[in-house]
Design a protein around this motif. Structure first.
Motif, PDB file in Angstrom:
ATOM      1  N   GLN A 120       0.940  -1.009  -0.014  1.00 50.26           N
ATOM      2  CA  GLN A 120      -0.134  -0.138   0.075  1.00 50.26           C
ATOM      3  C   GLN A 120       0.832   1.327  -0.043  1.00 50.26           C
ATOM      4  OE1 GLN A 120      -3.311  -0.059  -0.170  1.00 50.26           O
ATOM      5  NE2 GLN A 120      -3.227  -2.536   0.319  1.00 50.26           N
ATOM      6  N   LYS A 121       0.251   2.489  -0.355  1.00 55.74           N
ATOM      7  CA  LYS A 121       0.981   3.707  -0.206  1.00 55.74           C
ATOM      8  C   LYS A 121       0.784   4.065   1.427  1.00 55.74           C
ATOM      9  CE  LYS A 121       1.831   5.016  -4.390  1.00 55.74           C
ATOM     10  NZ  LYS A 121       3.037   5.317  -5.046  1.00 55.74           N
ATOM     11  N   VAL A 122       2.077   4.426   1.915  1.00 52.92           N
ATOM     12  CA  VAL A 122       1.899   4.944   3.226  1.00 52.92           C
ATOM     13  C   VAL A 122       2.280   6.241   3.555  1.00 52.92           C
ATOM     14  CG1 VAL A 122       2.350   2.428   4.047  1.00 52.92           C
ATOM     15  CG2 VAL A 122       4.268   4.081   3.723  1.00 52.92           C
ATOM     16  N   ARG A 123       2.475   7.170   2.526  1.00 48.82           N
ATOM     17  CA  ARG A 123       2.859   8.540   2.551  1.00 48.82           C
ATOM     18  C   ARG A 123       2.366   9.419   1.710  1.00 48.82           C
ATOM     19  NH1 ARG A 123       7.176  10.203   5.158  1.00 48.82           N
ATOM     20  NH2 ARG A 123       7.820  11.903   3.497  1.00 48.82           N
ATOM     21  N   LEU A 134      -2.626   7.822  11.086  1.00 49.79           N
ATOM     22  CA  LEU A 134      -1.401   7.774  11.801  1.00 49.79           C
ATOM     23  C   LEU A 134      -0.725   9.137  11.570  1.00 49.79           C
ATOM     24  CD1 LEU A 134      -0.415   4.168  10.980  1.00 49.79           C
ATOM     25  CD2 LEU A 134      -0.963   5.119  13.014  1.00 49.79           C
ATOM     26  N   ALA A 135      -0.634   9.533  10.230  1.00 49.80           N
ATOM     27  CA  ALA A 135       0.122  10.921   9.910  1.00 49.80           C
ATOM     28  C   ALA A 135      -0.448  11.963  10.641  1.00 49.80           C
ATOM     29  CB  ALA A 135       0.340  11.025   8.375  1.00 49.80           C
ATOM     30  N   GLN A 136      -1.778  12.214  10.746  1.00 53.07           N
ATOM     31  CA  GLN A 136      -2.547  13.314  11.256  1.00 53.07           C
ATOM     32  C   GLN A 136      -2.118  12.992  12.809  1.00 53.07           C
ATOM     33  OE1 GLN A 136      -6.621  12.520  10.436  1.00 53.07           O
ATOM     34  NE2 GLN A 136      -6.436  13.197   8.364  1.00 53.07           N
ATOM     35  N   GLN A 137      -2.195  11.994  13.349  1.00 46.46           N
ATOM     36  CA  GLN A 137      -1.894  11.832  14.832  1.00 46.46           C
ATOM     37  C   GLN A 137      -0.267  12.058  15.273  1.00 46.46           C
ATOM     38  OE1 GLN A 137      -3.399   8.435  17.003  1.00 46.46           O
ATOM     39  NE2 GLN A 137      -5.345   8.395  15.667  1.00 46.46           N
ATOM     40  N   GLY A 139       2.709  11.729  12.500  1.00 47.73           N
ATOM     41  CA  GLY A 139       3.514  12.101  11.387  1.00 47.73           C
ATOM     42  C   GLY A 139       3.525  10.990  10.648  1.00 47.73           C
ATOM     43  N   ALA A 140       3.693  11.104   9.319  1.00 51.21           N
ATOM     44  CA  ALA A 140       4.130   9.978   8.387  1.00 51.21           C
ATOM     45  C   ALA A 140       5.423   9.243   8.591  1.00 51.21           C
ATOM     46  CB  ALA A 140       4.093  10.582   6.771  1.00 51.21           C
ATOM     47  N   PRO A 141       5.452   7.873   8.188  1.00 51.32           N
ATOM     48  CA  PRO A 141       6.649   7.346   8.180  1.00 51.32           C
ATOM     49  C   PRO A 141       7.618   7.859   7.650  1.00 51.32           C
ATOM     50  CG  PRO A 141       5.241   5.903   6.936  1.00 51.32           C
ATOM     51  CD  PRO A 141       4.227   7.057   7.535  1.00 51.32           C
ATOM     52  N   ILE A 157       0.176   6.219  20.958  1.00 55.41           N
ATOM     53  CA  ILE A 157       0.803   6.476  22.287  1.00 55.41           C
ATOM     54  C   ILE A 157       2.359   6.724  21.958  1.00 55.41           C
ATOM     55  CG2 ILE A 157      -1.154   5.764  23.825  1.00 55.41           C
ATOM     56  CD1 ILE A 157       0.473   3.209  24.273  1.00 55.41           C
ATOM     57  N   ALA A 158       2.937   6.008  21.030  1.00 58.22           N
ATOM     58  CA  ALA A 158       4.162   6.082  20.667  1.00 58.22           C
ATOM     59  C   ALA A 158       4.653   5.797  19.343  1.00 58.22           C
ATOM     60  CB  ALA A 158       4.932   5.245  21.766  1.00 58.22           C
ATOM     61  N   ASN A 159       5.406   6.366  18.818  1.00 54.52           N
ATOM     62  CA  ASN A 159       6.083   5.850  17.235  1.00 54.52           C
ATOM     63  C   ASN A 159       7.666   5.729  17.410  1.00 54.52           C
ATOM     64  OD1 ASN A 159       5.679   8.969  17.513  1.00 54.52           O
ATOM     65  ND2 ASN A 159       6.051   8.897  15.410  1.00 54.52           N
ATOM     66  N   PHE A 160       7.931   4.963  16.528  1.00 57.99           N
ATOM     67  CA  PHE A 160       9.444   4.765  16.735  1.00 57.99           C
ATOM     68  C   PHE A 160      10.201   4.584  15.262  1.00 57.99           C
ATOM     69  CE2 PHE A 160       7.489   3.133  20.774  1.00 57.99           C
ATOM     70  CZ  PHE A 160       8.236   3.554  21.468  1.00 57.99           C
ATOM     71  N   SER A 161      11.260   5.197  15.144  1.00 59.39           N
ATOM     72  CA  SER A 161      12.090   4.936  13.859  1.00 59.39           C
ATOM     73  C   SER A 161      12.372   3.757  13.467  1.00 59.39           C
ATOM     74  CB  SER A 161      13.115   6.032  13.787  1.00 59.39           C
ATOM     75  OG  SER A 161      14.262   5.359  14.589  1.00 59.39           O
ATOM     76  N   SER A 162      12.928   3.685  12.120  1.00 60.77           N
ATOM     77  CA  SER A 162      13.372   2.401  11.722  1.00 60.77           C
ATOM     78  C   SER A 162      14.535   1.888  12.475  1.00 60.77           C
ATOM     79  CB  SER A 162      13.795   2.614  10.308  1.00 60.77           C
ATOM     80  OG  SER A 162      12.820   3.175   9.668  1.00 60.77           O
ATOM     81  N   LEU A 163      15.229   2.749  13.085  1.00 62.28           N
ATOM     82  CA  LEU A 163      16.554   2.166  13.851  1.00 62.28           C
ATOM     83  C   LEU A 163      16.101   1.588  15.323  1.00 62.28           C
ATOM     84  CD1 LEU A 163      18.620   5.540  13.305  1.00 62.28           C
ATOM     85  CD2 LEU A 163      18.973   3.174  12.324  1.00 62.28           C
ATOM     86  N   THR A 164      14.665   1.776  15.676  1.00 57.88           N
ATOM     87  CA  THR A 164      14.405   1.088  16.842  1.00 57.88           C
ATOM     88  C   THR A 164      13.913  -0.360  16.585  1.00 57.88           C
ATOM     89  OG1 THR A 164      13.389   3.180  17.600  1.00 57.88           O
ATOM     90  CG2 THR A 164      12.650   1.233  18.725  1.00 57.88           C
ATOM     91  N   LYS A 165      14.863  -1.134  17.382  1.00 56.99           N
ATOM     92  CA  LYS A 165      14.338  -2.508  16.991  1.00 56.99           C
ATOM     93  C   LYS A 165      13.160  -2.969  18.067  1.00 56.99           C
ATOM     94  CE  LYS A 165      19.085  -4.013  16.060  1.00 56.99           C
ATOM     95  NZ  LYS A 165      20.248  -4.779  16.658  1.00 56.99           N
ATOM     96  N   PRO A 166      12.272  -4.132  17.388  1.00 62.12           N
ATOM     97  CA  PRO A 166      11.171  -4.447  18.174  1.00 62.12           C
ATOM     98  C   PRO A 166      11.361  -4.841  19.602  1.00 62.12           C
ATOM     99  CG  PRO A 166      11.082  -5.223  15.810  1.00 62.12           C
ATOM    100  CD  PRO A 166      12.675  -4.696  16.075  1.00 62.12           C
TER     101      PRO A 166
END
Length: 183
Positions: A120-123, A134-137, A139-141, A157-166
């Motif tokens: 899907q398109k995500v941005r 999600l972007a409204q709440q 920011g976009a990925p 409640i939180a968002n994490f960059s690609s650098l953040t491991k699961p």
């Protein structure tokens, strides 16, 4: 008299549907096609009231090994109600060209059992509704494997960059906070 009794259940189903729709957070409105399946996922029906980790993925991204960590996170917390939703995207030009190839990477290479959608398109303006909200709440990925932790009311409640491991302690803390949230 019989017609009147038949009308009551139909009326109840109509209003019942409206009530269900009113309980669905904006984030979960709509459907997404499931990866390599003929079915679509009604996001509200499947995920309303559940804590979520939503992540945009890409098969050929250097962060693709995070699929293993996302699967481990899902296995660790699914009994408590956590759902993980993976949404492949070629927005950053690193997704497979076919659904078959995407499915192989997810299911065969990494053993993913959590929900995966078709790419899907995500941005941007063409992003699917889920990622628009999600972007409204928050920011976009900013890249692939951007992670959003969502509470039972459909709020990030939180968002994490690609650098953040699961398995990052801050992500785990957010997941546990989402699990503790009231429906």
């Amino acid at each position: 008299m019989l017609k009147r009794w038949l009308a009551v259940p139909a009326l109840m189903m109509t209003f019942g549907g409206v009530a269900l729709g009113a309980d669905c957070p904006a984030l979960l409105e709509g459907q997404l096609p499931k990866l390599r399946a003929k079915e679509s996922i009604d996001l509200c029906q499947r995920f309303a009231g559940k804590p979520l980790v939503i992540v945009n993925t890409a098969s050929f991204c250097g962060f693709a090994p995070q699929f293993k960590g996302l699967e481990a996170l899902y296995q660790r917390y699914k009994g408590a109600g956590l759902e993980v939703i993976g949404v492949p995207s070629d927005d950053f030009k690193q997704e497979a060209k076919t659904e078959e190839e995407t499915a192989k990477v997810c299911y065969v290479n990494y053993g993913v059992t959590f929900t995966m959608t078709d790419p899907q398109k995500v941005r941007g303006k063409e992003a699917v509704h889920l990622f628009q909200v999600l972007a409204q709440q928050t920011g976009a990925p900013k890249w692939n494997f951007y992670k959003y932790v969502v509470d039972r009311q459909g709020k990030v409640i939180a968002n994490f960059s690609s650098l953040t491991k699961p398995d990052d302690p801050d992500l785990i803390k957010a997941v546990e906070q989402a699990l503790a949230s009231k429906p």
